[in-house]
Each structure stands twice: as structure tokens, then as C-alpha cells.
Design an enzyme around this catalytic site. Sequence first.
Site, short mmCIF file in Angstrom:
data_model
loop_
_atom_site.label_atom_id
_atom_site.label_comp_id
_atom_site.label_asym_id
_atom_site.label_seq_id
_atom_site.Cartn_x
_atom_site.Cartn_y
_atom_site.Cartn_z
N GLY A 128 0.80 -1.21 0.00
CA GLY A 128 0.00 0.00 0.00
C GLY A 128 0.84 1.26 0.00
N GLY A 129 2.13 1.12 0.27
CA GLY A 129 3.03 2.26 0.17
C GLY A 129 2.76 3.36 1.17
N HIS B 37 -29.07 26.29 -6.71
CA HIS B 37 -29.18 27.36 -5.70
C HIS B 37 -30.00 26.84 -4.52
CE1 HIS B 37 -29.66 31.35 -3.95
NE2 HIS B 37 -30.95 31.06 -3.81
#
Length: 456
Positions: free
Chosen positions: A35-36, A441
Site C-alpha cells: 500500500g506504500g 441554488h
Amino acid sequence: MHFDIVIIGAGSGNMVADSRFDDKSVAIVEEAAFGGTCLNVGCIPSKMFAYTADVVDTVVGAPSFDVPVDQDSVSARWPDARDRIFGRLDRDARDARRGREETPNITVLTGTARFVGEKSLRVELADGSTTDVSGDRIVVAAGSRPVVPDALAGDDIGCHTSDSIMRIDEAPTRLAVLGGGYIGAEFAHIFSRFGSAVTIIEPSKTLLSGHDETITDTFTTVSSGRFDLRLENSVTAARRTADGIVLSLENGDTLTVDTVLVATGRTPNTDRLDCAAAGLDMDDDGHLLTDAQQRTNVDGIFALGDICASVPLKHVANREAKVVAHNLADPDHPLRMDDDLVPSAVFTIPQIASIGKTEQQLRDSNTAYVVAQKKYSDVAFGWAIQDDTGLCKILADPDSGRILGAHILGPQAATMIHILSVAMQFDISAQDLARRPFWTHPALPELIENTLLDIQ
């Protein structure tokens, strides 16, 4: 052992070996968790901590929305948050490793690799033994690591980096953060909401100095009310005493803290790989040089992620991994990497997101531009959330209306920037983006619409 493909690093590199390579022999060399950086010590755990800090910030601010809260009782429990976060992520890392170990054509080698030839590696395994590995094609995805200044490198000081700070047992009472970049800013936000008194020491005049000047000025002003800022300063010496860690600053001041987090930069891991032995070209900072197909100068060796001279962000590394995988599988029809327009975000309070050029970059390059800026308080949803610091800034070409850069500071900035990212990728002009879509909006993206409408 010889393989069709050898992948060094199981962060984004782990994405390369997909089903297209089921008929190939693949080796993955990884010294730490799968996963580093992102999964284990970077993007994901830090953002899980940051969101927890955001929740605290929301609760603390509840009285301004007529929701009574005893602010003295509002606190986040560090050990519980840490265990919740890493209880999930550590399991994901173990599952990722196990999945590869159980894949018939993949060999996982737990250890560190060094080049001993153009396509030859010596791997020092976790048990202390070594094995030699070669590959027809090699993917270098070994990442980078934090840099610790010499003044703080001694074991007696016991400084932390982003690799270790999230695993500590308790949030410190007094925390010094060295570096006012995105890593330092995010951890300052996190620890301040877990009860730490935070001091940020930064050599520049502002925090987040690489961002647009309006963003850096505003963020620095806001942060001065939350943290003890020691700008235009650095640490010249450090010593541990009975009262804590005493830091000597460049301006002659001293500061005593319980914990020091070093976030002064990162360096690529090319030195640990002995890339020179493979004949790989690097820039002056040690990053591997690649072309648009992620090829190095050595035929058959590709590179991706933080070890390259590219944009050091996880979403860029993931895209590079896809380019490498395709080009390994179908070299006759290669893909090319384009990282000119990469959105980025800083998960602080206020949140920050950017894409494209800053105003100072356009000014310094003598590029013609027009600029428009609106505050969150200019739109109805900004009233609802009572935001009086947030802003949106958009830079555009004065003739074509092409958007050159966009910068947002405030709630949901990391999400809203994608409206502008899509417009820039598909070359939608500021005028068309403002007038052709309907803008819900009263929703926060009206801030972008109103800023676009102000571009002349």
C-alpha cells in the site's frame, strides 16, 4: 531467479500487475507494508485523522449556530482514533500482501532491492539472507522518504516524521512542527484539535509558500490565530532536557516542546536502490528521469510515483501505474502521461485546493491574464455556514477565456476544485462554464459561478 517483470515497491506499483499479466512471471519486492506511503503513513491515515479534527472543529463552533455546547468538554481521544484508523488500514495492507502471495504467477519478496547491473537486482530479505533477481522488464516504484535536518537527526532527540507521528500513544501537550508546507499544515490542524499546543517553524514568510499568493497570505493570517507561528526561522540546534526538547532558533529564540515533527521535505529512494549501477539517469535531486511513456533511459526499465521527477501526489502515481501497465501489455500502442493539470488539496481548516497556474507564475512569465475573486460570504450558502475567510480565485486568458488557474480556500474546497479541473481538461472557457450549466441554488458551487461571471 529470473522473471518476466520485476516490480520494486508495492504502493502504486502494486497496481501494475493486473489480469493482463496472468501468463507472466512477476516478482514484487517490498520491504514494508503493501500500500506504500499513501495507505500506511500518508494520504489515507492523515485524512482520517484530519476528518476527525474537522468534527471537533464543527462541535467547537456549534454555539455560533445557536447549538449550546460545553466547549471545555469537547475533546478527541487520540488512542481511540489511532486504533480505529490503523485497525482498518493495517488489515487492508495485510490483505493486499496476502492476495499477491496467493496469486500463482506472482512471487512476493519481502526485503530491500539494489541494482547490481542493468536488469539485475540483489534483494536483502527480511531474514537477513540475500537473493539475486533479474527481469526482462523492471518497474521502479520505490517511492520517497522524509528528510530530517542534521540538527535534529540524533537518536537522543527522538524527532518524528510523517512515517511515525500517527502511531504515537498520546497527542503531545506541546508540539513543534518544522515546515509549513502541506504536510506540516495538515498535522498542525490535526494535533491542535487533539489538544496539542502547536508551534510551526517555517523559513519562508508565509505558510504553504508554493501556493497562490492570495491563498498563502490568507491561510497564514488565519493560522496565526490557531498556532504559534515562527516564520522566517529555522532550527539550528536541539537538545533534550528534563523539561522536554529545547530548540534553538535562527533568530536567537529558544522553544521547549514535548515532541518535534519534521516536515521539511522528502527525498527519492534512488540512493538506496543504487540506480547508478543500472545506468539510470537522474536529476540533481536524485529523481529518476522518465519520458511521457514512463520509460527510463534504460530499455525495459520503467518508473512511476515519488521516485520520478513528476508531481509527487498519489493520484498522479496511480495514473502513471496505469500508463506503465498498458505500455508493458501493449507496447505497440503506448499511452502517454500528461500531468500538466493536476488538482491538489490541503486538508486543513480552512481547506485548500488548487489547479493550474498561480498568479505569481503568470506574472513572472509575462503571461497575459485576468483575475476574478469572490468570497464565500458573497453567496447564500456562505451565509448559512457563516464563513468569513473563504474565497475562490480564478485566472483566465483575457482573449479566449481559457481558465489558466483556480484556487479555493474554505469548506469543501477539495471537492469543488473538480468542477474547474474538468473545465480545464476539456478546455471549457470561463464564459461557457459560467453561463451554460445550471448552478444549483443555494449551493456552495455558486461561489465558482459568481467568480466566473466576474471574469471580463
